[in-house]
Design an enzyme around this catalytic site. Structure first.
Site, PDB file in Angstrom:
ATOM      1  N   CYS A 110       0.851  -1.316  -0.181  1.00  0.00           N
ATOM      2  CA  CYS A 110       0.077  -0.031  -0.011  1.00  0.00           C
ATOM      3  C   CYS A 110       0.844   1.229   0.000  1.00  0.00           C
ATOM      4  O   CYS A 110       1.494   1.632  -0.975  1.00  0.00           O
ATOM      5  CB  CYS A 110      -0.909   0.088   1.345  1.00  0.00           C
ATOM      6  SG  CYS A 110      -2.577   1.111   0.888  1.00  0.00           S
ATOM      7  N   HIS A 212      -3.969  -5.243   0.799  1.00  0.00           N
ATOM      8  CA  HIS A 212      -3.202  -5.627   2.231  1.00  0.00           C
ATOM      9  C   HIS A 212      -3.153  -7.042   2.234  1.00  0.00           C
ATOM     10  O   HIS A 212      -3.966  -7.678   2.856  1.00  0.00           O
ATOM     11  CB  HIS A 212      -3.924  -4.886   3.167  1.00  0.00           C
ATOM     12  CG  HIS A 212      -3.578  -3.448   3.454  1.00  0.00           C
ATOM     13  ND1 HIS A 212      -2.826  -3.093   4.367  1.00  0.00           N
ATOM     14  CD2 HIS A 212      -4.050  -2.363   2.753  1.00  0.00           C
ATOM     15  CE1 HIS A 212      -2.652  -1.458   4.240  1.00  0.00           C
ATOM     16  NE2 HIS A 212      -3.486  -1.045   3.095  1.00  0.00           N
ATOM     17  N   GLU A 214      -1.524  -8.712   4.375  1.00  0.00           N
ATOM     18  CA  GLU A 214      -1.724  -9.056   5.792  1.00  0.00           C
ATOM     19  C   GLU A 214      -2.998  -9.118   6.620  1.00  0.00           C
ATOM     20  O   GLU A 214      -3.282  -9.782   7.542  1.00  0.00           O
ATOM     21  CB  GLU A 214      -0.894  -8.227   6.605  1.00  0.00           C
ATOM     22  CG  GLU A 214      -1.468  -6.726   6.940  1.00  0.00           C
ATOM     23  CD  GLU A 214      -1.661  -6.053   5.929  1.00  0.00           C
ATOM     24  OE1 GLU A 214      -2.277  -4.701   6.042  1.00  0.00           O
ATOM     25  OE2 GLU A 214      -1.023  -6.364   4.942  1.00  0.00           O
TER      26      GLU A 214
END
Length: 237
Positions: A110, A212, A214
Site C-alpha cells: 500500500c 493488504h 496481511e
C-alpha cells in the site's frame, strides 16, 4: 536459521497525544506464520542508527500508512490528498535507500508500494476517484475505510504470476495509486478498471502490492501467506 525481517513502522499520536511508533500486529503475525522473525524499525532522526538497525535484517517490509507528500514527486498538494508528514517521509525514504543499497529483498504494501515507486522516480495519483472518474471498483469506502474485494489480472512471467497464476482476488483500501512507474519497475497486476495493483523490480528482489495481504484470510481463517513466504524464501536464497 530463520531470517530476520525488518518492518519499517510509521508514526501517529497515541490516545494520550504522544508521538508513537505504530505498526498493526497483522504484519508481524504474517511474517511469523511465513517462517520469518519480524522486528520493528522505530522512527529515528539518527540516520546512522537507522542504517545499523537495518543492517541486521535479511529482508525488509514497508507497510501501509498515510499519504506521501506530493512534493516528493514534483506536485503541489491538492485538496483531495490526505494527511502527510514530511518527517515520516524522510525517515521511510531513507530506510528504503539504505535497503536498496544493500540489495536485500523488499515487500512493499500500500503506502509502502507508493513510497518505493516515488523513491525510484515515479509519481502517484493523489486521489484516484478525483483524477480517474468512472472507476469500476470501490477501491476504498468513505473516509478511506476498506472498499470491495475485486480481482486483478497478473502479468505472465512475473514473480507474482508464479505465486497466484493469471488472476487473484484482493482486498482494497486505498485512494491513491501508482501513476508513472519508477525506474527499474514493471507493472505485474492491474484491476479491471486499469489501476496498478502490483509491480516488481526487473533486477532486484523488490515486490510492490497495493492491497493488504496481511489482512487477507482463507475460509478457514488462516492468513493468506504467499507474498510473505516469498519474502522469507528470498532472504534464504
Amino acid at each position: 536459521m530463520k531470517p530476520f525481517i525488518a518492518v519499517v513502522c510509521y508514526t501517529d499520536l497515541n490516545r494520550c497525544g504522544n508521538a508513537s511508533n505504530v505498526l498493526p500486529i497483522p504484519y508481524t503475525t504474517a511474517i511469523e506464520a511465513a517462517g520469518g522473525i519480524p522486528y520493528i524499525v522505530p522512527f529515528t532522526r539518527d540516520m546512522q542508527q537507522l542504517r545499523d538497525v537495518l543492517n541486521i535484517a535479511h529482508g525488509v517490509l514497508f507497510t501501509g500508512g498515510i499519504d506521501i507528500d506530493p512534493e516528493r514527486y514534483g506536485e503541489l498538494k491538492k485538496e483531495c490528498c490526505g494527511n502527510t508528514d514530511h518527517t515520516l517521509d524522510e525517515y521511510q525514504f531513507t530506510a528504503f535507500r539504505i535497503t536498496l543499497e544493500s540489495r536485500k529483498p523488499i515487500l512493499a504494501i500500500c503506502r509502502g508500494a507508493q513510497l518505493v515507486n516515488v523513491a525510484l522516480g515515479g509519481t502517484l495519483y493523489q486521489d484516484i476517484f478525483s483524477e480517474l472518474p468512472g472507476l469500476l471498483h470501490r477501491h476504498s469506502g468513505e473516509n478511506l475505510m476498506p472498499g470491495e474485494n475485486h480481482s486483478v489480472s497478473i502479468e505472465p512471467g512475473s514473480r507474482l504470476h508464479g505465486l497466484f497464476g493469471s488472476t487473484t482476488t484482493v482486498n482494497s483500501r486505498h485512494h491513491q495509486a501508482i501513476k508513472d512507474l519508477g525506474k527499474g519497475l514493471q507493472i505485474t497486476a492491474r484491476s479491471s478498471d486499469g489501476i496498478v495493483e502490483a509491480a516488481e523490480h526487473i533486477e532486484l528482489p523488490i515486490t510492490l502490492v497495493q492491497w493488504h495481504p496481511e489482512m487477507m484470510r482463507s475460509a478457514s481463517g488462516e492468513i493468506i501467506l504467499p507474498l510473505f513466504q516469498s519474502l522469507v524464501e528470498s532472504c534464504l536464497s
